[in-house]
Motif scaffolding. Sequence first.
Motif, mmCIF file in Angstrom:
data_model
loop_
_atom_site.group_PDB
_atom_site.id
_atom_site.type_symbol
_atom_site.label_atom_id
_atom_site.label_comp_id
_atom_site.label_asym_id
_atom_site.label_seq_id
_atom_site.Cartn_x
_atom_site.Cartn_y
_atom_site.Cartn_z
ATOM 1 N N TYR A 137 9.517 7.591 14.284
ATOM 2 C CA TYR A 137 10.145 8.690 13.545
ATOM 3 C C TYR A 137 9.080 9.738 13.228
ATOM 4 O O TYR A 137 8.133 9.458 12.500
ATOM 5 C CB TYR A 137 10.705 8.132 12.237
ATOM 6 C CG TYR A 137 11.974 8.743 11.732
ATOM 7 C CD1 TYR A 137 12.043 10.098 11.441
ATOM 8 C CD2 TYR A 137 13.102 7.970 11.526
ATOM 9 C CE1 TYR A 137 13.210 10.662 10.949
ATOM 10 C CE2 TYR A 137 14.278 8.519 11.031
ATOM 11 C CZ TYR A 137 14.327 9.862 10.756
ATOM 12 O OH TYR A 137 15.491 10.413 10.279
ATOM 13 N N ASP B 97 8.071 2.395 12.100
ATOM 14 C CA ASP B 97 8.412 3.684 11.503
ATOM 15 C C ASP B 97 7.749 4.835 12.243
ATOM 16 O O ASP B 97 8.164 5.989 12.120
ATOM 17 C CB ASP B 97 8.037 3.716 10.017
ATOM 18 C CG ASP B 97 6.537 3.664 9.753
ATOM 19 O OD1 ASP B 97 5.764 3.414 10.696
ATOM 20 O OD2 ASP B 97 6.140 3.861 8.585
ATOM 21 N N SER C 141 17.899 5.344 12.495
ATOM 22 C CA SER C 141 16.664 5.638 13.210
ATOM 23 C C SER C 141 16.562 7.148 13.430
ATOM 24 O O SER C 141 17.425 7.911 13.004
ATOM 25 C CB SER C 141 16.632 4.881 14.534
ATOM 26 O OG SER C 141 17.752 5.192 15.345
ATOM 27 N N SER C 142 15.524 7.574 14.128
ATOM 28 C CA SER C 142 15.274 9.010 14.282
ATOM 29 C C SER C 142 16.364 9.696 15.094
ATOM 30 O O SER C 142 17.095 9.060 15.860
ATOM 31 C CB SER C 142 13.925 9.230 14.968
ATOM 32 O OG SER C 142 13.982 8.824 16.328
ATOM 33 N N ARG D 48 6.615 10.073 9.820
ATOM 34 C CA ARG D 48 6.778 8.945 8.913
ATOM 35 C C ARG D 48 5.512 8.098 8.740
ATOM 36 O O ARG D 48 5.408 7.347 7.785
ATOM 37 C CB ARG D 48 7.911 8.033 9.414
ATOM 38 C CG ARG D 48 9.293 8.627 9.294
ATOM 39 C CD ARG D 48 9.764 8.626 7.848
ATOM 40 N NE ARG D 48 11.070 9.253 7.699
ATOM 41 C CZ ARG D 48 12.223 8.598 7.771
ATOM 42 N NH1 ARG D 48 12.233 7.292 7.995
ATOM 43 N NH2 ARG D 48 13.372 9.242 7.624
ATOM 44 N N SER E 67 16.020 9.172 18.840
ATOM 45 C CA SER E 67 16.337 7.817 19.286
ATOM 46 C C SER E 67 17.830 7.601 19.456
ATOM 47 O O SER E 67 18.262 6.719 20.211
ATOM 48 C CB SER E 67 15.783 6.791 18.296
ATOM 49 O OG SER E 67 16.512 6.789 17.079
#
Length: 337
Positions: A153, A150, A297-298, A156, A301
């Motif tokens: 991100y 995580d 996902s972020s 996070r 990414s």
Amino acid sequence: MAGTIIITGANGSIAVHAVQQLLSKAPDSTLILTVRNISATDPNTRRLGEAVNQFPKSNVVIRRLDLANLKDVHKFAETIAAEVAQEKLPPLAAIICNAFHWNMIAAPELTEDGREKTMQVNHVSHAALILRLLGSFGPRGGRLVLFTSDCHYPGRNSLEVYPPGLPDDLDGLIRADPDTDKRGRGFQNYANSKLAILMWTYALNRYLERDEQFNKISAVAIDPGSIADSRALRTNTPATLSHTQRFVLQPLWPMLRLIMPNLRPSIDAGADIADIALNRTHAGERGYLNLMMPGPSSEESLNSIKQQKIWVKTAEWAGITRENTALQGGFQSHCPY
């Protein structure tokens, strides 16, 4: 799914449980378990050996592999490929890229290859291993299991001081620039490695899907959650982190899970990894899994342009060229290894 399964960092907290699950659920598989120190004097390798010995009829080999040395990685891959070609090993069915490194208590480290150690161990060397060994998978394909977090991100992870992100100069990711904030920058190096792994996995899947030889191989980058009993929390970390694990996370994790749903023991994560590697869960799924659930996902990414840039740079850092991988991915010539 019989075949050869390679696991890096096989004496790690999650990996030992994954090994036990694989031996239980796929007893016909051949397991190549890699560690830095193969001696039984190493307590973690001894624990791995004890886990394997519970399955006396299993076909398991423990081999040395130092991901901080690219020559070692390339030599290991060449050896495995030769053994598969000579039918000394069954074709590959999965590669589980479990090994990792971080350092939040010391100055940034360089490997013998002159690359920042966290990025090389977590990402670059695993990329080299995968790309060198794709041609050793069988016609039924298989699984590539990579580990993200995580922390890829921004905002996070509670350990974040500086947000993860790819710099304009990607070579900055493999430099060990000095900084007085060892904890903050050390964790950022780790987070950036997890971001790079995820973005590279997205790019890898695109190349695999459009290649008729390899489109039955699927790559997954999984966030296994926050592992309450992971020895990583006691390795190269400030004392406050190991104390938190000992006095808070481990004794209280059943209650903490009510407010921290991603907190879990390594035995649960190990079972997940085994099922993913055996294609029993999310069969053929590609991309990002967060605690066994697909994405998202972020934002960074998912940037396909940046994914391609990290793909190209990773091949350069890893010494991958069109001569030493079977994948057609626009690689350059002249490998130094």
